[in-house]
Design a protein around this motif. Structure first.
Motif, mmCIF file in Angstrom:
data_model
loop_
_atom_site.group_PDB
_atom_site.id
_atom_site.type_symbol
_atom_site.label_atom_id
_atom_site.label_comp_id
_atom_site.label_asym_id
_atom_site.label_seq_id
_atom_site.Cartn_x
_atom_site.Cartn_y
_atom_site.Cartn_z
ATOM 1 N N ILE A 150 75.845 45.746 49.238
ATOM 2 C CA ILE A 150 75.674 46.548 48.022
ATOM 3 C C ILE A 150 75.259 47.969 48.376
ATOM 4 C CG2 ILE A 150 74.294 46.825 45.927
ATOM 5 C CD1 ILE A 150 74.142 43.812 45.723
ATOM 6 N N MET A 151 74.265 48.091 49.257
ATOM 7 C CA MET A 151 73.780 49.427 49.590
ATOM 8 C C MET A 151 74.857 50.259 50.266
ATOM 9 S SD MET A 151 71.111 49.519 48.093
ATOM 10 C CE MET A 151 70.908 51.260 48.435
ATOM 11 N N ARG A 152 75.693 49.595 51.068
ATOM 12 C CA ARG A 152 76.755 50.332 51.754
ATOM 13 C C ARG A 152 77.696 50.964 50.726
ATOM 14 N NH1 ARG A 152 78.411 46.407 54.838
ATOM 15 N NH2 ARG A 152 80.309 46.031 53.645
ATOM 16 N N HIS A 153 78.093 50.173 49.723
ATOM 17 C CA HIS A 153 79.002 50.704 48.712
ATOM 18 C C HIS A 153 78.310 51.704 47.798
ATOM 19 C CE1 HIS A 153 82.478 48.254 49.557
ATOM 20 N NE2 HIS A 153 81.698 47.187 49.667
ATOM 21 N N ALA A 154 77.031 51.477 47.522
ATOM 22 C CA ALA A 154 76.336 52.315 46.541
ATOM 23 C C ALA A 154 76.031 53.707 47.079
ATOM 24 C CB ALA A 154 75.034 51.642 46.105
ATOM 25 N N SER A 155 75.834 53.789 48.399
ATOM 26 C CA SER A 155 75.371 55.074 48.913
ATOM 27 C C SER A 155 76.309 55.682 49.940
ATOM 28 C CB SER A 155 73.970 54.910 49.511
ATOM 29 O OG SER A 155 73.975 53.862 50.447
ATOM 30 N N ALA A 156 77.494 55.075 50.138
ATOM 31 C CA ALA A 156 78.409 55.565 51.164
ATOM 32 C C ALA A 156 78.749 57.041 50.941
ATOM 33 C CB ALA A 156 79.690 54.753 51.167
ATOM 34 N N LEU A 199 62.795 53.574 40.378
ATOM 35 C CA LEU A 199 63.633 54.115 41.447
ATOM 36 C C LEU A 199 64.681 53.105 41.914
ATOM 37 C CD1 LEU A 199 60.981 55.851 43.760
ATOM 38 C CD2 LEU A 199 62.137 56.729 41.746
ATOM 39 N N SER A 200 65.814 53.616 42.349
ATOM 40 C CA SER A 200 66.793 52.744 42.983
ATOM 41 C C SER A 200 66.313 52.475 44.403
ATOM 42 C CB SER A 200 68.150 53.428 43.031
ATOM 43 O OG SER A 200 68.077 54.491 43.957
ATOM 44 N N ASP A 201 66.964 51.522 45.033
ATOM 45 C CA ASP A 201 66.542 51.137 46.375
ATOM 46 C C ASP A 201 66.553 52.321 47.334
ATOM 47 O OD1 ASP A 201 65.639 48.654 47.418
ATOM 48 O OD2 ASP A 201 67.237 48.853 48.920
ATOM 49 N N VAL A 244 79.579 47.533 41.861
ATOM 50 C CA VAL A 244 78.706 48.549 42.449
ATOM 51 C C VAL A 244 79.158 49.931 41.974
ATOM 52 C CG1 VAL A 244 77.737 49.506 44.562
ATOM 53 C CG2 VAL A 244 78.374 47.088 44.469
ATOM 54 N N PHE A 245 78.225 50.698 41.442
ATOM 55 C CA PHE A 245 78.514 52.039 40.973
ATOM 56 C C PHE A 245 78.107 53.069 42.008
ATOM 57 C CE2 PHE A 245 79.740 52.495 36.476
ATOM 58 C CZ PHE A 245 79.828 51.148 36.143
ATOM 59 N N ARG A 246 78.929 54.094 42.114
ATOM 60 C CA ARG A 246 78.539 55.245 42.922
ATOM 61 C C ARG A 246 79.042 56.499 42.228
ATOM 62 N NH1 ARG A 246 80.873 54.352 47.987
ATOM 63 N NH2 ARG A 246 82.610 55.749 47.595
ATOM 64 N N GLN A 247 78.152 57.373 41.918
ATOM 65 C CA GLN A 247 78.472 58.654 41.302
ATOM 66 C C GLN A 247 79.456 58.541 40.144
ATOM 67 O OE1 GLN A 247 79.639 60.944 44.704
ATOM 68 N NE2 GLN A 247 77.518 61.315 45.313
ATOM 69 N N LEU A 300 77.834 39.328 35.087
ATOM 70 C CA LEU A 300 78.355 40.385 35.943
ATOM 71 C C LEU A 300 77.216 41.349 36.233
ATOM 72 C CD1 LEU A 300 80.744 41.993 37.254
ATOM 73 C CD2 LEU A 300 80.911 43.220 35.077
ATOM 74 N N GLY A 301 76.814 41.416 37.498
ATOM 75 C CA GLY A 301 75.750 42.352 37.861
ATOM 76 C C GLY A 301 76.327 43.741 38.062
ATOM 77 N N LEU A 302 75.583 44.760 37.676
ATOM 78 C CA LEU A 302 75.992 46.128 37.978
ATOM 79 C C LEU A 302 74.893 46.765 38.823
ATOM 80 C CD1 LEU A 302 77.540 47.431 34.628
ATOM 81 C CD2 LEU A 302 78.697 46.427 36.609
ATOM 82 N N ALA A 303 75.214 47.025 40.076
ATOM 83 C CA ALA A 303 74.242 47.621 40.979
ATOM 84 C C ALA A 303 74.618 49.069 41.230
ATOM 85 C CB ALA A 303 74.193 46.843 42.291
ATOM 86 N N GLY A 304 73.708 49.801 41.828
ATOM 87 C CA GLY A 304 73.982 51.205 42.130
ATOM 88 C C GLY A 304 72.686 51.981 42.109
ATOM 89 N N LEU A 305 72.756 53.205 42.586
ATOM 90 C CA LEU A 305 71.559 54.034 42.580
ATOM 91 C C LEU A 305 71.238 54.459 41.154
ATOM 92 C CD1 LEU A 305 72.332 56.357 45.626
ATOM 93 C CD2 LEU A 305 71.259 54.105 45.585
ATOM 94 N N VAL A 306 69.986 54.793 40.920
ATOM 95 C CA VAL A 306 69.629 55.344 39.615
ATOM 96 C C VAL A 306 70.421 56.644 39.433
ATOM 97 C CG1 VAL A 306 67.772 56.428 38.313
ATOM 98 C CG2 VAL A 306 67.345 54.311 39.538
ATOM 99 N N GLY A 307 71.046 56.786 38.264
ATOM 100 C CA GLY A 307 71.841 57.982 38.024
ATOM 101 C C GLY A 307 73.301 57.812 38.413
ATOM 102 N N SER A 308 73.688 56.583 38.823
ATOM 103 C CA SER A 308 75.078 56.386 39.229
ATOM 104 C C SER A 308 75.981 56.118 38.033
ATOM 105 C CB SER A 308 75.172 55.252 40.241
ATOM 106 O OG SER A 308 74.655 54.056 39.675
ATOM 107 N N GLY A 309 75.417 56.041 36.832
ATOM 108 C CA GLY A 309 76.247 55.940 35.640
ATOM 109 C C GLY A 309 76.246 54.590 34.942
ATOM 110 N N ARG A 310 75.450 53.644 35.454
ATOM 111 C CA ARG A 310 75.503 52.291 34.874
ATOM 112 C C ARG A 310 74.978 52.272 33.439
ATOM 113 N NH1 ARG A 310 71.727 49.448 38.880
ATOM 114 N NH2 ARG A 310 70.728 51.457 38.532
ATOM 115 N N THR A 311 73.774 52.846 33.239
ATOM 116 C CA THR A 311 73.179 52.880 31.902
ATOM 117 C C THR A 311 74.066 53.669 30.947
ATOM 118 O OG1 THR A 311 70.942 52.666 32.741
ATOM 119 C CG2 THR A 311 71.190 53.743 30.606
ATOM 120 N N GLU A 312 74.645 54.757 31.460
ATOM 121 C CA GLU A 312 75.482 55.604 30.615
ATOM 122 C C GLU A 312 76.731 54.850 30.145
ATOM 123 O OE1 GLU A 312 74.010 56.385 33.415
ATOM 124 O OE2 GLU A 312 72.679 58.047 32.876
ATOM 125 N N VAL A 313 77.327 54.050 31.040
ATOM 126 C CA VAL A 313 78.488 53.241 30.651
ATOM 127 C C VAL A 313 78.073 52.247 29.568
ATOM 128 C CG1 VAL A 313 80.066 51.428 31.442
ATOM 129 C CG2 VAL A 313 79.743 53.486 32.824
#
Lengths: 494, 299
Positions: free
Chosen positions: A488-494, A173-175, A468-471, A282-295
């Motif tokens: 990070i959380m602010r940008h990831a889930s805004a 799970l993401s944070d 930071v990835f979001r959607q 380079l870290g890539l953060a974001g919620l699960v499903g935000s597209g990081r793995t897909e990229v």
């Protein structure tokens, strides 16, 4: 401990000559969360299996409501009101969410025909109750790992258990999603459910647990509360003191060697651009499903790109397959170690050289066994993979060592750019520490690293910069030295 | 196991050890050996090829028709292999490209190939092949038929390549975990395609020798060859879960089947029992494979 619902008294369990649990006494009270922490192989899963009726202790007793209870099998434990959520899912991928939640217990008419509408309704009721937005009719195979985890939890809760046992529930799970799970657990607790929470993630445990028990080498070595400091917990778990969980890096960055621009895959991610310098993480953060793995998969040629360009060392690359990506100098360590990473039925040696084989064959393509053996031995030693015998099947290794084997596989390829996706998921503290050190060393040796991780302390501790990835979009890139979890959380889930 | 069965047979019927009988056991294996080798590769890749027996029948018929229409003996062999390879390419395309389950694909091509061969011949033998062609299978060097050398060569080369040659050795990775193999830079699709083509070519080779030695084309040649090949491959260590198997092991499996079948002849038991016994061996081999897998998974 009169209000203890479920517990064990002086339980021991051995497999062959190997003692896994040694005189363990442990229990959980109604309306409380008792966390069980320990390294891989400490005996947590065995204890969980005994509590859940899947294993029988060699000596000692299992108690339910203060009385000795022997569960003949898992279904006896379930009837007694014990629900378990395993780390490895027991879901039916081709069946719907509702069918999975009620597998084997579907509402049926007198002749045994399933009442589909009632099934959907009941599933919807449970999903709403735990605040999960999933369609009951969706096939489980189409869901993200995080969503599957929620289905698994919904399934356990549909039995209205008095005791809920969760094994590493946040590892996928993401944070953000983990926080939602914690709210759910707090709610269950207030309704009197006893919860046993097994995890490696000390931050999770310290956030939600009322009591914390530490297992090491099959013994209960300590019991404490959430006020315990992470350092104390870690030293109890490993039996020695580890300096810091994530090393802070001293960085000397080179030129930008890897660059992507405008990467787009319709409906998945759009217009993703970033560059990585030599020696940079380079870290890539974001919620699960935000597209990081897909990229990452698209860069690596595993999925098709609809638009975008990729440069390495100033050369534009046209990557159509992982094979071409590897040949161009790009590596990708997958997040799904068992399904997509390892060849479990093959030896550790076979696994380590799986991607670097082209360099270990003669010009005619004949394998050179001696070179292969040497290459494998080199990484077994360098990464301290245990057991040190690389002829054992990969399936027999612990999670941490399996992860090291995957890392060894990519080190053996020696790519210019390495993308690591959740490199320490479900891995014990010592192995995690080792993997972090190796990633730092790789960067220091001039590799460009992209670190995808849902473990925020890990991202913050290792990264020079954090995207930071979001959607499906890369919304910002933060400076690793100054960024905080809140940023990070602010940008990831805004 | 081969030794045990051979020993028992030698005790029961001393004629088993006659030089002429041993040569006939050896020659009897030339049809099954290539097919079992190809099957091993397909199984290692995590697939299965049920169409090999039917491909033998089709290839035999195509070859005989070509020769009877005045075709050249020199071109007969390439044409046979092309026909077989074409059928294999169809299997490979459907499995690798269109992701159809191998069991279903090859069950379909099995029926198509056997049916086509039967339609082409209306079920009759096609005899009257040119002597030069018959010489391919019956000709001898030092008292040993030519096909024995060819088949031994194919088996040995195939064995070495699967064990040591990277492009083919990758089959073990591709069969153990296809998506992981893909992410390790292995072109799984191309390998699977090649596997079915190789399996069909092996069947084609078998068909060439059969057609030549028996001096006719016949639609029912190669019946149950797929069953014997699967049994031999599994006896030799291949598994239905993919990722294992060796050509040498499969060759020993063929030898075991050949010795048993020879035993039936020597002990004057009805040949009709042979199908029963091959099937029994297959079922036992599969059960052993399944229990082996269960043991591994419970670890």
């Amino acid at each position: 401990m009169n209000d203890q619902i479920l517990g064990v008294q002086g339980v021991s369990k051995s497999f062959g000559r190997h003692t896994v649990l040694d005189e363990v006494t442990f229990g959980v009270r109604a309306g409380s969360i008792h966390a069980l922490v320990g390294e891989n192989g400490a005996g947590k899963s065995t204890l969980m299996n005994i509590l859940g009726g899947a294993l029988h202790p060699d000596s000692g007793t299992v108690t339910l409501d203060g009385r000795p209870a022997a569960f003949a099998d898992p279904s006896a434990a379930i009837r007694a009101g014990i629900g378990t959520v395993h780390q490895e899912f027991g879901l039916f991928p081709n069946r719907s969410v509702a069918q999975n939640i009620f597998a084997g217990r579907e509402p049926a008419g007198r002749a045994g025909f399933i009442r589909w509408r009632a099934l959907g309704r009941q599933a919807q009721a449970i999903l709403s109750e735990i605040g999960v937005d999933l369609a009951p009719s969706a096939p489980v195979a189409t869901l993200s790992v995080a969503a599957q985890q929620m289905v698994e939890i919904a399934k356990a809760l549909s039995l209205r258990p008095r005791v809920l046992i969760l094994d590493e529930p946040t590892s996928a799970l993401s944070d953000h999603e983990a926080q939602r799970l914690f709210r759910l657990l707090a709610d269950l607790k207030s309704r009197g459910v006893a919860i046993i929470y097994i995890s490696h993630r000390l931050s999770d445990v310290r956030q939600i647990a009322d009591e914390i028990s530490v297992l090491r080498d099959g013994r209960l070595v300590g019991r404490t509360t959430r006020e315990a400091s992470p350092d104390d917990l870690v030293s109890m778990m490993v039996g020695r003191h580890i300096e810091s969980i994530t090393p802070s890096r001293r960085t000397q960055l080179g030129a930008e060697i890897f660059k992507v621009e405008g990467l787009t895959r319709h409906g998945v991610f759009a217009d993703v651009s970033f560059g990585v310098r030599e020696g940079e993480i380079l870290g890539l953060a974001g919620l699960v499903g935000s597209g990081r793995t897909e990229v990452a998969r698209a860069i690596f040629g595993a999925d098709r790109l609809d638009a975008g360009r990729i440069w390495l060392d100033g050369r534009a690359l046209a990557i159509g397959s992982p094979r071409q990506a590897i040949a161009s100098g790009i590596g990708y360590l997958t997040e799904d170690r068992k399904a997509l990473g390892l060849f479990l039925a093959m030896t550790v040696r076979d696994n380590i050289v799986a991607a670097s084989m082209p360099a270990l064959v003669s010009q005619a393509g004949m394998l050179r066994p001696r070179a292969i053996r040497a290459e494998s031995a080199r990484y077994v030693q360098r990464l301290d993979i245990r057991p040190a015998d690389d002829r054992v099947e990969a399936r027999t290794l612990s999670g941490g060592n399996q992860q090291k084997v995957l890392l060894a596989k990519w080190l053996s390829v020696a790519p210019r750019v390495l993308i690591v996706d959740e490199p320490t998921r479900g891995v014990d503290v010592a192995a995690k520490d080792g993997i972090h050190r190796h990633l730092s060393e790789l960067a220091d040796a001039g590799m460009a690293l992209v670190l995808i991780s849902s473990d925020l302390p890990e991202v913050l501790g290792l990264s020079d910069r954090i995207g930071v990835f979001r959607q499906g979009r890369l919304v910002t890139i933060l400076d690793g030295a100054t960024a905080t979890q809140e940023d990070i959380m602010r940008h990831a889930s805004a | 196991m081969v030794l045990v069965v051979s020993g028992l047979l030698a005790l029961a019927e001393p004629r088993f050890l006659n030089a002429s009988n041993l040569v006939s056991v050896g020659t009897g294996m030339i049809y099954d050996l290539p097919v079992a080798a190809g099957m091993t590769l397909v199984l290692a890749l995590g697939g299965i090829d049920l169409s090999v027996g039917a491909i033998i029948g089709l290839t035999s018929v195509v070859t005989a028709m070509y020769l009877r229409s005045g075709g050249s003996v020199v071109l007969a062999v390439p044409i046979a292999l092309a026909a077989a390879g074409g059928a294999g390419a169809l299997n490979g395309l459907l499995v690798a490209r269109f992701r159809v389950a191998p069991f279903l694909v090859t069950l379909g091509t099995m029926s198509i190939a056997r049916g086509t061969a039967t339609v082409l011949t209306s079920g009759y033998y096609l005899s009257g092949l040119p002597p030069a062609y018959i010489e391919i299978g019956r000709g001898q060097l030092l008292g040993v038929p030519y096909p024995v050398f060819v088949v031994l060569g194919v088996v040995v080369v195939f064995d070495v390549l699967l064990r040591r040659w990277k492009p083919l050795h990758d089959a073990y990775y591709a069969g153990t975990n296809p998506p992981a193999a893909l992410l390790s830079g292995i072109d799984v699709g191309r390998l699977v395609f090649a596997g079915y083509v190789a399996s069909a070519l092996a069947a084609g080779l078998s068909a060439v020798f059969m057609t030549s030695r028996l001096a006719m084309g016949y639609a029912r040649f190669g019946e149950l060859a797929e069953l014997r090949a699967i049994a031999a491959a599994v006896l030799g260590g291949a598994s239905f879960s993919g990722g294992t198997g060796s050509i040498l092991g499969a060759a020993l499996g063929v030898l075991l089947l050949a010795v048993i079948s020879n035993g039936f002849v020597l002990l004057k038991l009805s040949v009709y029992w042979q199908g029963v016994v091959s099937g029994l061996i297959l079922v036992v081999a599969i059960a052993v494979d399944a229990s082996r897998r269960r043991r591994n998974e419970s670890r």
